[in-house]
Design a protein around this motif. Structure first.
Motif, PDB file in Angstrom:
ATOM      1  N   LEU A  91      46.096  52.527  62.397  1.00 54.20           N
ATOM      2  CA  LEU A  91      46.522  52.713  61.007  1.00 54.20           C
ATOM      3  C   LEU A  91      46.005  51.597  60.113  1.00 54.20           C
ATOM      4  O   LEU A  91      45.634  51.824  58.962  1.00 54.20           O
ATOM      5  N   LYS A  92      45.971  50.369  60.638  1.00 54.57           N
ATOM      6  CA  LYS A  92      45.503  49.235  59.827  1.00 54.57           C
ATOM      7  C   LYS A  92      43.991  49.221  59.710  1.00 54.57           C
ATOM      8  O   LYS A  92      43.444  48.859  58.688  1.00 54.57           O
ATOM      9  N   ASN A  93      43.311  49.539  60.803  1.00 55.92           N
ATOM     10  CA  ASN A  93      41.854  49.422  60.822  1.00 55.92           C
ATOM     11  C   ASN A  93      41.296  50.460  61.792  1.00 55.92           C
ATOM     12  O   ASN A  93      41.527  50.381  63.002  1.00 55.92           O
ATOM     13  N   LEU A  94      40.540  51.410  61.232  1.00 54.23           N
ATOM     14  CA  LEU A  94      40.019  52.494  62.069  1.00 54.23           C
ATOM     15  C   LEU A  94      38.948  51.979  63.034  1.00 54.23           C
ATOM     16  O   LEU A  94      38.619  52.635  64.013  1.00 54.23           O
ATOM     17  N   ASN A  95      38.417  50.790  62.756  1.00 53.26           N
ATOM     18  CA  ASN A  95      37.353  50.247  63.607  1.00 53.26           C
ATOM     19  C   ASN A  95      37.878  49.361  64.740  1.00 53.26           C
ATOM     20  O   ASN A  95      37.116  48.954  65.599  1.00 53.26           O
ATOM     21  N   GLU A  96      39.156  49.047  64.715  1.00 48.84           N
ATOM     22  CA  GLU A  96      39.677  48.151  65.748  1.00 48.84           C
ATOM     23  C   GLU A  96      41.090  48.546  66.131  1.00 48.84           C
ATOM     24  O   GLU A  96      41.988  48.554  65.296  1.00 48.84           O
ATOM     25  N   ALA A  97      41.276  48.853  67.414  1.00 51.75           N
ATOM     26  CA  ALA A  97      42.596  49.261  67.890  1.00 51.75           C
ATOM     27  C   ALA A  97      43.565  48.087  67.839  1.00 51.75           C
ATOM     28  O   ALA A  97      43.218  46.957  68.170  1.00 51.75           O
ATOM     29  N   GLN A  98      44.780  48.380  67.427  1.00 56.75           N
ATOM     30  CA  GLN A  98      45.865  47.413  67.527  1.00 56.75           C
ATOM     31  C   GLN A  98      46.730  47.869  68.699  1.00 56.75           C
ATOM     32  O   GLN A  98      47.270  48.975  68.692  1.00 56.75           O
ATOM     33  N   THR A  99      46.809  47.053  69.743  1.00 60.57           N
ATOM     34  CA  THR A  99      47.599  47.432  70.913  1.00 60.57           C
ATOM     35  C   THR A  99      49.077  47.200  70.618  1.00 60.57           C
ATOM     36  O   THR A  99      49.483  46.087  70.289  1.00 60.57           O
ATOM     37  N   LEU A 100      49.868  48.254  70.713  1.00 62.70           N
ATOM     38  CA  LEU A 100      51.301  48.128  70.466  1.00 62.70           C
ATOM     39  C   LEU A 100      52.047  47.863  71.772  1.00 62.70           C
ATOM     40  O   LEU A 100      53.040  47.159  71.807  1.00 62.70           O
ATOM     41  N   LYS A 101      51.525  48.430  72.875  1.00 64.97           N
ATOM     42  CA  LYS A 101      52.210  48.274  74.163  1.00 64.97           C
ATOM     43  C   LYS A 101      51.235  48.597  75.293  1.00 64.97           C
ATOM     44  O   LYS A 101      50.449  49.534  75.190  1.00 64.97           O
ATOM     45  N   THR A 102      51.289  47.797  76.348  1.00 66.99           N
ATOM     46  CA  THR A 102      50.484  48.070  77.532  1.00 66.99           C
ATOM     47  C   THR A 102      51.418  48.112  78.735  1.00 66.99           C
ATOM     48  O   THR A 102      51.993  47.087  79.115  1.00 66.99           O
ATOM     49  N   ASP A 103      51.608  49.289  79.312  1.00 65.29           N
ATOM     50  CA  ASP A 103      52.394  49.417  80.539  1.00 65.29           C
ATOM     51  C   ASP A 103      51.426  49.633  81.694  1.00 65.29           C
ATOM     52  O   ASP A 103      50.938  50.751  81.910  1.00 65.29           O
ATOM     53  N   LEU A 104      51.149  48.565  82.447  1.00 66.49           N
ATOM     54  CA  LEU A 104      50.168  48.670  83.530  1.00 66.49           C
ATOM     55  C   LEU A 104      50.655  49.618  84.631  1.00 66.49           C
ATOM     56  O   LEU A 104      49.875  50.353  85.230  1.00 66.49           O
ATOM     57  N   ASN A 105      51.955  49.550  84.919  1.00 65.07           N
ATOM     58  CA  ASN A 105      52.552  50.427  85.953  1.00 65.07           C
ATOM     59  C   ASN A 105      51.758  50.343  87.248  1.00 65.07           C
ATOM     60  O   ASN A 105      51.490  49.239  87.731  1.00 65.07           O
ATOM     61  N   VAL A 106      51.334  51.490  87.817  1.00 65.76           N
ATOM     62  CA  VAL A 106      50.657  51.475  89.126  1.00 65.76           C
ATOM     63  C   VAL A 106      49.305  50.748  89.071  1.00 65.76           C
ATOM     64  O   VAL A 106      48.769  50.349  90.115  1.00 65.76           O
ATOM     65  N   PHE A 107      48.775  50.543  87.881  1.00 64.45           N
ATOM     66  CA  PHE A 107      47.476  49.885  87.729  1.00 64.45           C
ATOM     67  C   PHE A 107      47.570  48.390  88.055  1.00 64.45           C
ATOM     68  O   PHE A 107      46.570  47.747  88.378  1.00 64.45           O
ATOM     69  N   GLU A 108      48.809  47.859  87.984  1.00 60.16           N
ATOM     70  CA  GLU A 108      49.010  46.429  88.200  1.00 60.16           C
ATOM     71  C   GLU A 108      48.581  46.005  89.604  1.00 60.16           C
ATOM     72  O   GLU A 108      48.138  44.869  89.809  1.00 60.16           O
ATOM     73  N   THR A 109      48.749  46.876  90.568  1.00 54.55           N
ATOM     74  CA  THR A 109      48.407  46.520  91.954  1.00 54.55           C
ATOM     75  C   THR A 109      47.213  47.338  92.449  1.00 54.55           C
ATOM     76  O   THR A 109      47.041  47.540  93.661  1.00 54.55           O
ATOM     77  N   PHE A 110      46.385  47.775  91.523  1.00 55.55           N
ATOM     78  CA  PHE A 110      45.202  48.588  91.855  1.00 55.55           C
ATOM     79  C   PHE A 110      44.265  47.801  92.781  1.00 55.55           C
ATOM     80  O   PHE A 110      43.840  46.692  92.458  1.00 55.55           O
ATOM     81  N   ALA A 111      43.965  48.389  93.931  1.00 58.03           N
ATOM     82  CA  ALA A 111      43.000  47.793  94.862  1.00 58.03           C
ATOM     83  C   ALA A 111      42.007  48.893  95.207  1.00 58.03           C
ATOM     84  O   ALA A 111      42.277  49.739  96.069  1.00 58.03           O
ATOM     85  N   PRO A 112      40.887  48.923  94.505  1.00 54.21           N
ATOM     86  CA  PRO A 112      39.954  50.046  94.648  1.00 54.21           C
ATOM     87  C   PRO A 112      39.496  50.249  96.090  1.00 54.21           C
ATOM     88  O   PRO A 112      39.072  49.296  96.746  1.00 54.21           O
TER      89      PRO A 112
END
Lengths: 314, 314
Positions: free
Chosen positions: A85-106
């Motif tokens: 909403l503030k800038n169409l060229n740059e995302a403003q991160t409001l929240k990051t929930d890593l969840n299962v990604f936090e322990t990702f081991a490819p």
């Protein structure tokens, strides 16, 4: 030829001046895969939770993408909430929930081991290095990263950069990585740290490739070779509905096109830059992955021609 | 063919990360004239004070520029003091001393009346309109403007826009003039208010031309004609010493090349965009007008070829 991509498969909640969507399919590996699937075979490595439905997976498999490397584990999938909403060229991160990604081991399935190309999407450079080490025979490795890894995990990132055929980042990341506000000097400094080629994405202004003497077979040791830049412009768009995934879609078009060609020549690389721009321009036309799911190679090639004409001198 | 330019002839005091200079020759008409002088005959209309020396004037006359329209009056010349220490891409004005420019009333010498082309540099739109009205027979009129006139003198500016063959402004000015943050939509709105063609300068990313159905002879009334954009990229530069005058030098290369050609065709216009980019890239290599005084047509054409190659697909 086949591309293996490792990265996030996620859900996004996004607000832009055009509206908002909640928990739509997203993630760097998702956008990359869909984009590259119009050019070549794609295999994904990622991790998702119990909220990742058969319908979500079908978005990928319908495009012929091999999803056997997407691990399903208990818990919730990575969820990103952002606003333009503030800038169409740059995302403003409001929240990051890593969840299962936090322990990702490819983990690389045996069926993926013969992949020809490897794309390391924007994840922890320790994981990028681990996947790279498990795929010693690939012909070409490209990678992405972001400010967080550049700033807080530089030593780990530098180990990844050394092994990259091409690094794809944006203007701000390039300046931060090099510690130089001049883009050409920044590019030269980054090339000196490892990547054979650097691609800098300029958002609505297109993207530049900076080639080194190591960019192409036979280029090594050419006397007097200096960094040569190439610019792929971008088409001005009537409407940018949702910029999420534009950079990953650029990477998918770029690397997908390269993987579809018999040899990596300067001409192939330059056309790949234009295909990257084309796929990025489609990505932003609708929310989430919607536009990337429904394309045809015909409309992709038609837009490629428009982009070529867009800055072509007779 | 000859171009008549009306605008500021001034002194600049500038600080950039590369150093500072005090009271060097500057002004929009000065940069435009020097740049265009490599392509065609140039005549200047401006006003200067007693501090404008014979050496200052010789900078112009050495390039074959006709300075008979530069009026000398009692007082001091226009003096601009600016800084690029915070942002190399955007000047911060520290001080504006209008001096003799405050009462500038452009007079067109009889010897200038047969000029073929007219460039209205960034000055009060009332003065732009007055000069335009005194030159009814010119083949083509291009103009520049800035935020101040867009915001505070819109009604006067709109009267000028109606008569322009091409308006040359930057991204921020285009968005402000149209009241739209999307560049393509902004361009369409501006074209609807009068100018036949709009050129938007993107600084280090190049420039875009937006053509309308009125841009070229025979283009009027073509069924289904919509706004067609064209992008001239910019070369990444090793070093930007002083950005002052880059936009005016772009305009000089652009319009100077057009004036040197027998006819305004789409191909000529596109090449003019590239020549604009070339001249802008030279302007920033040294402080003030220094680089623009010492060029040769050979190095200009060599850089034009580099710029063409820079985004050319075979």
């Amino acid at each position: 030829m086949s591309i293996l991509v490792v990265g996030s498969v996620a859900f996004d909640s996004i607000e832009t001046p055009h509206g908002r969507v909640d928990h739509v399919l997203g993630g760097a590996a998702t956008f990359f895969s869909l984009s590259a699937s119009y050019f070549t075979d794609v295999r994904v490595i990622g991790v998702v939770g119990e909220d990742f439905s058969a319908e979500n997976e079908a978005v990928l498999t319908k495009r012929g993408i091999d999803t056997r490397g997407i691990e399903h584990v208990p818990g919730k999938s990575f969820h990103w909430t952002g606003s333009y909403l503030k800038n169409l060229n740059e995302a403003q991160t409001l929240k990051t929930d890593l969840n299962v990604f936090e322990t990702f081991a490819p983990k690389i399935p045996a069926a993926y081991e013969d992949s020809d190309f490897l794309f390391l999407a924007n994840i922890d450079p320790v994981l990028q290095a681990s996947v790279r080490a498990q795929m010693p025979k690939v012909r070409m490795v490209c990678g992405d990263t972001m400010n967080y890894w550049i700033h807080d995990h530089r030593a780990n990132l530098e180990k990844v950069l050394v092994g990259l055929d091409a690094l794809l980042i944006n203007d701000g990341e390039a300046k931060m990585l090099a510690g130089d506000d001049n883009l050409k000097r920044a590019a030269e400094k980054i090339l000196a740290t490892g990547p054979k080629t650097l691609v800098i994405k300029h958002g609505e202004y297109g993207a530049s490739a900076f080639f080194s003497e190591r960019s192409f077979a036979g280029g090594a040791g050419k006397p007097g070779f200096t960094v040569v830049p190439f610019r792929a412009p971008a088409l001005p768009l009537d409407s940018v509905v949702d910029p999420t995934g534009a950079g990953d879609s650029f990477a998918g078009g770029f690397f997908g096109y390269i993987a579809s060609q018999p040899e990596l020549t300067p001409a192939v690389f330059k056309r790949a830059m234009f295909y990257g721009g084309v796929m990025g321009s489609f990505a932003v036309e609708k929310f989430g992955t919607e536009r990337m799911q429904e394309l045809s190679r015909e409309e992709i090639d038609a837009r490629f021609e428009r982009l070529r004409e867009h800055s072509h001198l007779d």
